[in-house]
Design a protein around this motif. Sequence first.
Motif: not given
Length: 701
Positions: A620-644
């Motif tokens: 990931f890239l964080q470049d605050t001058k261009h309003a680009i930020y690291y993500p808040s979280s990463i999730e793995i989900l099944d195809t019904n969007y149930k959190l794994i």
Amino acid sequence: MFSKSKKIYPKISIPFSADIQVSDAADEFNTNFKLVTGEYLKIERSNSLNSNYSYILLRINPTQKSNFCIYKKGKNITIQGATVQNLVYGITNFFKRYTNLNFQEKNNPEKERILTTELYVPNQFNVCDSPKFEYREPYFLANFEPEFRAWNKTNYLELEWGIWGHNLPKILKKYNLPQTVYAKVGNRRIEKQFCFTSDSLFKYVNEKVKRAYKSDNFLKKYMILPNDNNIVCTCGTCKAVGNSTTDAAPAVFTFLNKLAKDNKKLSFFTTAYITVKEIPRFDPEPNVGIFYSTIAIQKGIPIENSKYFKKFENDIKRWRAYLNNIYIWDYTVNFDNYFDIYPIIKVTQSNLKLYEKLGVKGVFLHGSAYNYSTFQDLKTTLFAKLLWNPDINVDKEINDYFHNRFPKKLANVLTNYYIFIDNSFITGKTELGIYSGIHETVKKYLDPKVFFDFYNEFDTHTETNKFDKEYLKIATALTFLKLEIMRDYGLGVYGFANLNTNNEIIVKDEAGALLSKLAAYSRSADLKTYNEVNYKIDDYINSWRKTIYKYHKRKHYFYKKPFEVLSKLDEGYTNIAVLNDGAFGLNDYNTNWHISSIDDLILRIEKKDISKSKKMIFSFLQDTKHAIYYPSSIEILDTNYKLIKKINLPPDKSNLETKEVSLTLPTEFDKEQLPKKFIVKVNKLNIVSKNALACDEIIFN
């Protein structure tokens, strides 16, 4: 004209009343003559000529139509300029025309050269010349030197402009300004913009103008620009002169007219840019002018062949009908990468012919200013020639430049390659803006095979040119470009690494060797940065080394495997292949980064394609001058969007940095299994203002 063996020596004649500037012009002729022949001529100050001698007459004639004339009548040669500056241009032209003196030799008088013992000129000649544009400035480092400007007949903003650019705040900061000088929007005064119908603003700016001109009578031009934003004053007086909520042109031209009336010897310009839009309904003063910026349309294609032509032509014709003094502010480098060759010489030639046809009077070619950009001296030299005469033979001038500057074999290599890419650049229909990454550059003109072959041939000349600073600067830039191509291509023939049969990334030895060369060349050439915002070469090298150290022998089971993106894609970032093509990103957001600003990044992946993997790695890239930020979280989900599985990323205050985040995949020992198809969701940072997420390579290993 001159013969050492026959003792034929002309005299230099200047009028008895000649001022110091004409006397300096005579010295300039003598300096050039000494470089060619090794001899000085006698300078005679008189209003009459001795018929026993031949003369070089240096004269000023303000009434002549041409800027300078050179002619021979009888045994005397006359060089005559409309001004002293044009007299110097005439002297320069004489030596270019009738001797073998070139700027490289003139600029390096210590260099040993073969002296001429005889000089011949035609029995009769009469040459007069004037430029196609009255104002001509290639904004590169070479043009900042007075010797270059005298030889190449160019202008320099520091010597002619009392106010330049968005500098009103700077020149007014010492005054205790009343609130009325600032723009009024609704009921509030906003200090980020000015009110151009303010009497107080006029008083302070006019005072600055008069003081600047009094201190230096050459400062005859003044640029008055609104601050670089969309704010427009809509106070009662600004609305009365014609301002709308988006157009400040009426108030700005009212302000210019007041300055122009009170300072009739001076010229006042603004720019057709952002809030200066429509042509006012009242007449301008004759000493008012406008710069038209091509920032939105300079895409590496001749304007006449582009989709922007009709609007551009219409805009210039409308402004030309309104006022006489129209200058163009054009652009000639890639500001995101000064080491991009950006061979825009023939494109610029085409545009200059168009500007001339449309009645444009001056051109400012924005280059890399005080920073180095690749082949900048070649560009500055040819732009200077083109600004005087857009009809020159560019290929011949490129050939002459390199052969005057470098040994013959190296000059041949440089000439052949530069002419090739300059032709590729002008014939290619792909756009290349002035803020572009290497991927766009390669698509436009930088064919990797041709460039790599050229680089290898160029590199064979390093040993014999290792003390030539100009060569080392070019070597720095070309090495940087080769590394950028390898970074963009990722894995394979033109990439920085290969993928072996065990799905391991094997970094090529060449990558490390090129990084060492880049470090050595840049130190020797005293180059430290490579773009407009001063990214450091040392940081670039260190980032490369850290990345390839991590990548070497890392397995990449996800390399070019199919996947789906379920989230909404940003315009310009629809190429999802960048997420698993083996190429890596650094601090520049426009190379190898996938940008998501309108949605989180959501992928659907098949387990069978990464079945041997135990973890997932993100960059990931964080470049605050261009309003680009690291993500808040990463999730793995099944195809019904149930959190794994989920990982939260702690807040990070870095302004410009990259980082890797790894996530262990669920296994048979976990409560949750990884299904045949699963979803990876990278969540943007949840903040009030608009922001984006930049993801580079996603690696399963």
